[in-house]
Enzyme design. Structure first.
Site, PDB file in Angstrom:
ATOM      1  N   GLU A  41       0.830  -1.202   0.000  1.00  0.00           N
ATOM      2  CA  GLU A  41       0.000   0.000   0.000  1.00  0.00           C
ATOM      3  C   GLU A  41       0.869   1.257   0.000  1.00  0.00           C
ATOM      4  O   GLU A  41       1.866   1.337   0.728  1.00  0.00           O
ATOM      5  CB  GLU A  41      -0.875  -0.042   1.258  1.00  0.00           C
ATOM      6  N   LYS A 110      -9.082   3.422  -2.039  1.00  0.00           N
ATOM      7  CA  LYS A 110      -9.407   2.718  -0.798  1.00  0.00           C
ATOM      8  C   LYS A 110     -10.710   3.235  -0.189  1.00  0.00           C
ATOM      9  O   LYS A 110     -10.899   4.446   0.001  1.00  0.00           O
ATOM     10  CB  LYS A 110      -8.257   2.884   0.198  1.00  0.00           C
ATOM     11  N   CYS A 143      -5.672  -3.026   2.026  1.00  0.00           N
ATOM     12  CA  CYS A 143      -5.457  -3.176   3.465  1.00  0.00           C
ATOM     13  C   CYS A 143      -6.750  -3.322   4.265  1.00  0.00           C
ATOM     14  O   CYS A 143      -7.370  -4.379   4.237  1.00  0.00           O
ATOM     15  CB  CYS A 143      -4.614  -2.004   3.985  1.00  0.00           C
TER      16      CYS A 143
END
Length: 262
Positions: A41, A110, A143
């Protein structure tokens, strides 16, 4: 299809160091026959660099994406990497996937921002993405996203069979790769590739333990706590005992009755 995952230290705010690592590891993965490689990430320019993210962030179609596409084409290997994206006044924790010809397959922002740092810097995304990789319907999450069963189920309902997940999971949160990822894989019958950092970045320690896990919840490959390049043939995980595949997706029933008040 062969997947490669890189687990290593953060570039710590140095984009040129990030590109040097991407180029070297991508060439190594390509030499081993990998079709796609996944980096952690915000690998451009490093995860725990909130003071640098606003000044270093780039737009889609900018120099970073051009260099990433060129590296993928030169190595003849697909590339998925997390990076800090600017869109007007908004910054996004994003990831892009490129094929071996350097064509962008997908771009994702994200959804689930984690902690004070991310929420103070980034705007959350709003959309899922799917693309075809080697004939397999593939999605991107980043994540914290993967820890939510609802997101994994939504991806599966949209047809995903494989999830590529750049991550920056801190030390002390080993329950994520050890417990939650096997659960997510089993619940949705998906293969999950989870590429984490190791070492430290600006005082934050990472837990490593990157892994590729099959739809039966069994590891296809797993790293320890140090720098690692995992390369795994997904075809090796296709001979799964069907009795080990969860039936939750087809067996799930929603409650339809009324609830008594206590």
């Amino acid at each position: 299809m062969k997947l490669a995952l890189y687990q290593g230290p953060s570039p710590a705010g140095n984009p040129e160091a990030a590109f040097a690592t991407i180029e070297g590891k991508l060439l190594a993965a390509a030499a081993a026959g990998a079709d796609m490689m996944v980096f952690p990430e915000l690998f451009l320019p490093g995860y725990n660099q909130p003071k640098l993210h606003p000044s270093l962030a780039q737009s889609q179609g900018g120099p970073w994406e051009g260099r990433l596409a060129s590296l993928a084409k030169s190595a003849n290997c697909g590339l998925t990497v997390g990076w800090v994206e600017r869109d007007g006044d908004h910054l996004y924790n994003s990831a892009s996937a490129f094929d071996a010809e350097g064509r962008r397959l997908a771009h994702y922002r994200k959804l689930q921002l984690y902690g004070e740092m991310e929420r103070s810097v980034f705007t959350p995304g709003s959309d899922y993405v799917l693309f075809e990789l080697g004939g397999v319907q593939t999605g991107l999450l980043i994540c914290y996203d993967i820890e939510f069963a609802a997101h994994c189920r939504a991806m599966r309902e949209r047809g995903a069979e494989l999830l590529l997940v750049p991550t920056a999971n801190p030390a002390g949160f080993e329950h994520v790769p050890d417990v939650l990822l096997p659960a997510r894989a089993i619940e949705t019958n998906m293969t999950i590739a989870y590429a984490n950092y190791c070492g430290q970045d600006n005082g934050l320690s990472f837990g490593g333990r990157s892994l590729l896990i099959g739809p039966d919840g069994v590891d296809l490959a797993r790293a320890g706590h140090g720098e690692t390049l995992l390369i795994t043939d997904l075809n090796g995980g296709t001979n799964i005992d069907p009795t080990r595949i969860s039936a939750q997706l087809k067996d799930f029933r929603e409650a339809t009755g009324t609830h008594d008040q206590l």
